[in-house]
Design a protein around this motif. Structure first.
Motif, PDB file in Angstrom:
ATOM      1  N   ASN A  21       0.822  -1.211   0.000  1.00 53.34           N
ATOM      2  CA  ASN A  21       0.000   0.000   0.000  1.00 53.34           C
ATOM      3  C   ASN A  21       0.856   1.262   0.000  1.00 53.34           C
ATOM      4  OD1 ASN A  21      -2.385  -1.435  -0.033  1.00 53.34           O
ATOM      5  ND2 ASN A  21      -2.639  -1.421   2.179  1.00 53.34           N
ATOM      6  N   LEU A  22       1.982   1.225   0.716  1.00 54.16           N
ATOM      7  CA  LEU A  22       2.884   2.379   0.715  1.00 54.16           C
ATOM      8  C   LEU A  22       3.412   2.644  -0.689  1.00 54.16           C
ATOM      9  CD1 LEU A  22       4.643   4.541   2.108  1.00 54.16           C
ATOM     10  CD2 LEU A  22       6.336   2.746   2.535  1.00 54.16           C
ATOM     11  N   VAL A  23       3.864   1.597  -1.365  1.00 55.33           N
ATOM     12  CA  VAL A  23       4.372   1.746  -2.734  1.00 55.33           C
ATOM     13  C   VAL A  23       3.259   2.243  -3.659  1.00 55.33           C
ATOM     14  CG1 VAL A  23       5.368   0.527  -4.706  1.00 55.33           C
ATOM     15  CG2 VAL A  23       6.150  -0.003  -2.401  1.00 55.33           C
ATOM     16  N   ARG A  24       2.059   1.669  -3.502  1.00 55.16           N
ATOM     17  CA  ARG A  24       0.924   2.083  -4.336  1.00 55.16           C
ATOM     18  C   ARG A  24       0.611   3.567  -4.137  1.00 55.16           C
ATOM     19  NH1 ARG A  24      -4.457   0.149  -2.116  1.00 55.16           N
ATOM     20  NH2 ARG A  24      -3.876   1.890  -0.758  1.00 55.16           N
ATOM     21  N   ASP A  25       0.575   4.019  -2.877  1.00 55.94           N
ATOM     22  CA  ASP A  25       0.231   5.416  -2.609  1.00 55.94           C
ATOM     23  C   ASP A  25       1.255   6.371  -3.221  1.00 55.94           C
ATOM     24  OD1 ASP A  25      -1.967   4.507  -1.236  1.00 55.94           O
ATOM     25  OD2 ASP A  25      -1.117   4.813   0.752  1.00 55.94           O
ATOM     26  N   ARG A  26       2.544   6.033  -3.093  1.00 55.75           N
ATOM     27  CA  ARG A  26       3.584   6.897  -3.667  1.00 55.75           C
ATOM     28  C   ARG A  26       3.539   6.855  -5.189  1.00 55.75           C
ATOM     29  NH1 ARG A  26       2.889   7.954   0.590  1.00 55.75           N
ATOM     30  NH2 ARG A  26       4.273   8.150   2.384  1.00 55.75           N
ATOM     31  N   PHE A  27       3.181   5.700  -5.739  1.00 54.62           N
ATOM     32  CA  PHE A  27       3.063   5.583  -7.192  1.00 54.62           C
ATOM     33  C   PHE A  27       1.915   6.442  -7.709  1.00 54.62           C
ATOM     34  CE2 PHE A  27       1.180   3.398 -10.906  1.00 54.62           C
ATOM     35  CZ  PHE A  27       2.241   3.538 -11.790  1.00 54.62           C
ATOM     36  N   PHE A  28       0.747   6.343  -7.059  1.00 58.23           N
ATOM     37  CA  PHE A  28      -0.396   7.161  -7.460  1.00 58.23           C
ATOM     38  C   PHE A  28      -0.065   8.649  -7.347  1.00 58.23           C
ATOM     39  CE2 PHE A  28      -4.076   3.959  -6.607  1.00 58.23           C
ATOM     40  CZ  PHE A  28      -3.554   3.138  -7.595  1.00 58.23           C
ATOM     41  N   GLU A  29       0.638   9.010  -6.285  1.00 60.20           N
ATOM     42  CA  GLU A  29       1.014  10.416  -6.073  1.00 60.20           C
ATOM     43  C   GLU A  29       1.921  10.905  -7.203  1.00 60.20           C
ATOM     44  OE1 GLU A  29       3.465  13.044  -2.742  1.00 60.20           O
ATOM     45  OE2 GLU A  29       2.836  10.993  -2.278  1.00 60.20           O
ATOM     46  N   THR A  30       2.892  10.068  -7.586  1.00 61.43           N
ATOM     47  CA  THR A  30       3.806  10.456  -8.663  1.00 61.43           C
ATOM     48  C   THR A  30       3.079  10.519 -10.001  1.00 61.43           C
ATOM     49  OG1 THR A  30       5.550   9.268  -7.451  1.00 61.43           O
ATOM     50  CG2 THR A  30       6.062   9.971  -9.681  1.00 61.43           C
ATOM     51  N   ALA A  31       2.172   9.564 -10.238  1.00 57.39           N
ATOM     52  CA  ALA A  31       1.393   9.575 -11.486  1.00 57.39           C
ATOM     53  C   ALA A  31       0.584  10.863 -11.609  1.00 57.39           C
ATOM     54  CB  ALA A  31       0.481   8.355 -11.543  1.00 57.39           C
ATOM     55  N   ARG A  32       0.042  11.326 -10.492  1.00 57.12           N
ATOM     56  CA  ARG A  32      -0.721  12.574 -10.507  1.00 57.12           C
ATOM     57  C   ARG A  32       0.182  13.761 -10.842  1.00 57.12           C
ATOM     58  NH1 ARG A  32      -1.283  16.641  -7.176  1.00 57.12           N
ATOM     59  NH2 ARG A  32      -0.069  15.605  -5.548  1.00 57.12           N
ATOM     60  N   LEU A  33       1.381  13.792 -10.258  1.00 58.05           N
ATOM     61  CA  LEU A  33       2.311  14.896 -10.498  1.00 58.05           C
ATOM     62  C   LEU A  33       2.712  14.982 -11.968  1.00 58.05           C
ATOM     63  CD1 LEU A  33       4.695  14.677  -7.413  1.00 58.05           C
ATOM     64  CD2 LEU A  33       2.927  16.380  -7.836  1.00 58.05           C
ATOM     65  N   PHE A  34       2.857  13.820 -12.611  1.00 57.51           N
ATOM     66  CA  PHE A  34       3.297  13.784 -14.004  1.00 57.51           C
ATOM     67  C   PHE A  34       2.120  13.745 -14.985  1.00 57.51           C
ATOM     68  CE2 PHE A  34       7.246  12.948 -12.003  1.00 57.51           C
ATOM     69  CZ  PHE A  34       8.258  13.146 -12.931  1.00 57.51           C
ATOM     70  N   ASN A  35       0.906  13.836 -14.448  1.00 59.40           N
ATOM     71  CA  ASN A  35      -0.308  13.861 -15.277  1.00 59.40           C
ATOM     72  C   ASN A  35      -0.464  12.586 -16.098  1.00 59.40           C
ATOM     73  OD1 ASN A  35      -2.729  15.079 -16.104  1.00 59.40           O
ATOM     74  ND2 ASN A  35      -1.783  15.851 -17.981  1.00 59.40           N
ATOM     75  N   PHE A  36      -0.156  11.436 -15.483  1.00 54.30           N
ATOM     76  CA  PHE A  36      -0.432  10.144 -16.111  1.00 54.30           C
ATOM     77  C   PHE A  36      -1.861   9.747 -15.777  1.00 54.30           C
ATOM     78  CE2 PHE A  36       3.968  10.003 -16.890  1.00 54.30           C
ATOM     79  CZ  PHE A  36       4.264   8.937 -17.724  1.00 54.30           C
ATOM     80  N   ARG A  37      -2.545   9.163 -16.733  1.00 53.84           N
ATOM     81  CA  ARG A  37      -3.921   8.715 -16.550  1.00 53.84           C
ATOM     82  C   ARG A  37      -3.917   7.282 -16.032  1.00 53.84           C
ATOM     83  NH1 ARG A  37      -7.463   7.976 -21.769  1.00 53.84           N
ATOM     84  NH2 ARG A  37      -8.704   6.227 -21.047  1.00 53.84           N
ATOM     85  N   MET A  38      -4.580   7.047 -14.886  1.00 53.65           N
ATOM     86  CA  MET A  38      -4.606   5.721 -14.283  1.00 53.65           C
ATOM     87  C   MET A  38      -5.660   4.838 -14.955  1.00 53.65           C
ATOM     88  SD  MET A  38      -2.274   5.695 -11.920  1.00 53.65           S
ATOM     89  CE  MET A  38      -2.721   4.020 -11.434  1.00 53.65           C
ATOM     90  N   MET A  39      -5.320   3.568 -15.162  1.00 51.61           N
ATOM     91  CA  MET A  39      -6.274   2.582 -15.628  1.00 51.61           C
ATOM     92  C   MET A  39      -5.749   1.193 -15.261  1.00 51.61           C
ATOM     93  SD  MET A  39      -5.812   2.049 -19.748  1.00 51.61           S
ATOM     94  CE  MET A  39      -6.757   0.515 -19.641  1.00 51.61           C
ATOM     95  N   GLU A  40      -6.570   0.182 -15.428  1.00 48.16           N
ATOM     96  CA  GLU A  40      -6.126  -1.190 -15.224  1.00 48.16           C
ATOM     97  C   GLU A  40      -6.582  -2.031 -16.409  1.00 48.16           C
ATOM     98  OE1 GLU A  40      -6.753  -5.098 -12.352  1.00 48.16           O
ATOM     99  OE2 GLU A  40      -7.176  -3.100 -11.544  1.00 48.16           O
TER     100      GLU A  40
END
Length: 425
Positions: A21-40
């Motif tokens: 969960n820690l890795v996931r939260d930091r990953f989501f945070e970084t994706a937001r900073l770089f304006n990456f669109r999340m999907m699965e």
């Protein structure tokens, strides 16, 4: 009946899940900073789609089977293929498309310590541009991500075009299959050693030429250092690589050239990189590069692709080794009651605290107060709120610090604010 899991599977317990969960939260945070669109991407793919990336032999390394409609399907073994399938099928999407994903994947590998047949990956991709700036964007994302985790890493970059040019122009090998064999051979050196690889390929590759490629692959350092050590002058791949290193320097990303990084997969077509712990211990935490050949194999020559993927469990192990992962980010408050008659009041207080976003637990077994205090201690509660008849008659409760043992009485109407103040100290 014997209850057991299939070989290579595991239940993920709370300590490991906290790291994920820690890795996931930091990953989501970084994706937001770089304006990456999340999907699965879909967890289930047609087997033919996976074979387009890795060949028919991939079915031996994944969970592939026939579904009830007699179709050949398989569970995803990475996220890149599903994301690429999605992108090439969506001609309505505007480019560049920056996509990020975080999910579980399945591989039918031989189980080892810390390696299971189901694990988690994060993945980032930039589709559309064929430019080095999208390559640099991917590497910068990875650099920022590890800074947010607080894990020191070494980013090592190369370009397969440079290695291919070296093989063709400096070693005189032009046959396409021989070139690919040279790539596969040098990719095995870190695990098998130079002599082991030369012995393995002695009948397929001239040992002297393979030794020259291995010597070249041992070159590491900054642009100046590599130029002094290796015969790269005049190679187009070297110009590309130095341009990428210049872009990374502009972005304040610390990286070095490692001519031995080639990545084993044949679909990589340009820049490749891997990320290791700064100590140099263990395998790669992240790998990636440019793979225009994959989108081309899916029928879209007009779309370039570059990306990276990280193994979550391997990153969590590195975080645990450095003492970075915490099992709980917030302290626990436990609400205990002295008699059954005031149990409902204790539950009411617990609910008020939870609705105020305070992590709270209470007894559900009707135990005596002493047993409740033992339960609070076992659960590592920071504070216990004790609800007793005499204090309750005055609309008060007792707050006890489990660390210091100090107790104080507080008005119930001010309880949320008082608890928050205690939690800040």
């Amino acid at each position: 009946m014997k209850l057991e899991l299939p070989r290579g599977m595991r239940d993920i317990e709370s300590e490991d899940l906290a790291g994920i969960n820690l890795v996931r939260d930091r990953f989501f945070e970084t994706a937001r900073l770089f304006n990456f669109r999340m999907m699965e991407p879909s967890p289930l793919e047609m087997l033919s789609t996976l074979e387009a990336k890795s060949g028919a032999s991939i079915s031996n390394e994944i969970y592939a089977f026939k579904d009830k409609g007699n179709r050949d399907v398989a569970l995803r073994f990475d996220l890149t293929i599903g994301l690429s399938r999605y992108i090439v099928s969506r001609r309505d999407l505007k480019m560049p498309a920056k996509i990020a994903a975080f999910a579980g994947v399945f591989r039918y590998d031989e189980p080892q310590a810390g390696r299971y047949r189901y694990f988690h990956q994060w993945d980032i991709e930039v589709y559309g541009p064929f430019s080095q700036e999208s390559d640099a964007e991917i590497i910068e994302f990875v650099s920022v991500f590890f800074k947010k985790l607080g894990l020191p890493v070494s980013i090592q970059v190369n370009d397969r075009q440079l290695v291919e040019e070296f093989i063709r122009s400096r070693l005189g090998i032009t046959d396409e299959q021989k070139v690919l064999e040279m790539f596969r051979a040098v990719d095995k050196v870190p695990k098998k050693g130079a002599q082991g690889v030369i012995a393995e390929y002695k009948d397929a590759i001239d040992p002297a030429k393979l030794q020259k490629l291995i010597d070249f692959s041992n070159t590491r350092g900054n642009v100046r250092q590599v130029a002094e050590k290796a015969d790269v002058e005049g190679l187009q791949g070297w110009q590309k690589l130095t341009g990428l290193m210049d872009s990374l320097a502009t972005r304040k990303v610390e990286a070095e050239i490692n001519s031995g990084i080639v990545r084993g997969l044949d679909y990589y077509s340009g820049m490749v990189f891997e990320v290791f712990e700064a100590s140099g211990e263990g395998g790669a935490l992240v790998g990636g590069g440019r793979y225009d050949r994959l989108t081309e194999a899916f029928g879209r020559k007009d779309i370039g692709a570059t990306g990276a993927a990280g193994g979550i469990e391997r990153i969590v192990m590195a975080l645990q080794k450095h003492g970075i992962v915490e099992t709980s980010a917030e302290p626990l408050v436990y609400v205990a009651y002295a008699t059954d008659e005031i149990k409902n009041k204790a539950i009411e207080i617990a609910s008020v605290l939870r609705n105020s976003n305070i992590r709270t637990d209470h007894d559900m077994l009707g135990r005596a107060l002493r047993k409740q205090m033992d339960d609070a201690s076992t659960k590592d509660a920071a504070f216990v709120i004790i609800v007793a008849p005499s204090e309750l008659a005055e609309n008060k409760v007792t707050i006890k610090s489990m660390k210091e043992g100090k107790e104080s009485k507080h008005n119930i109407s001010n309880l949320v604010g008082d608890i928050r103040n205690f939690l800040k100290t």
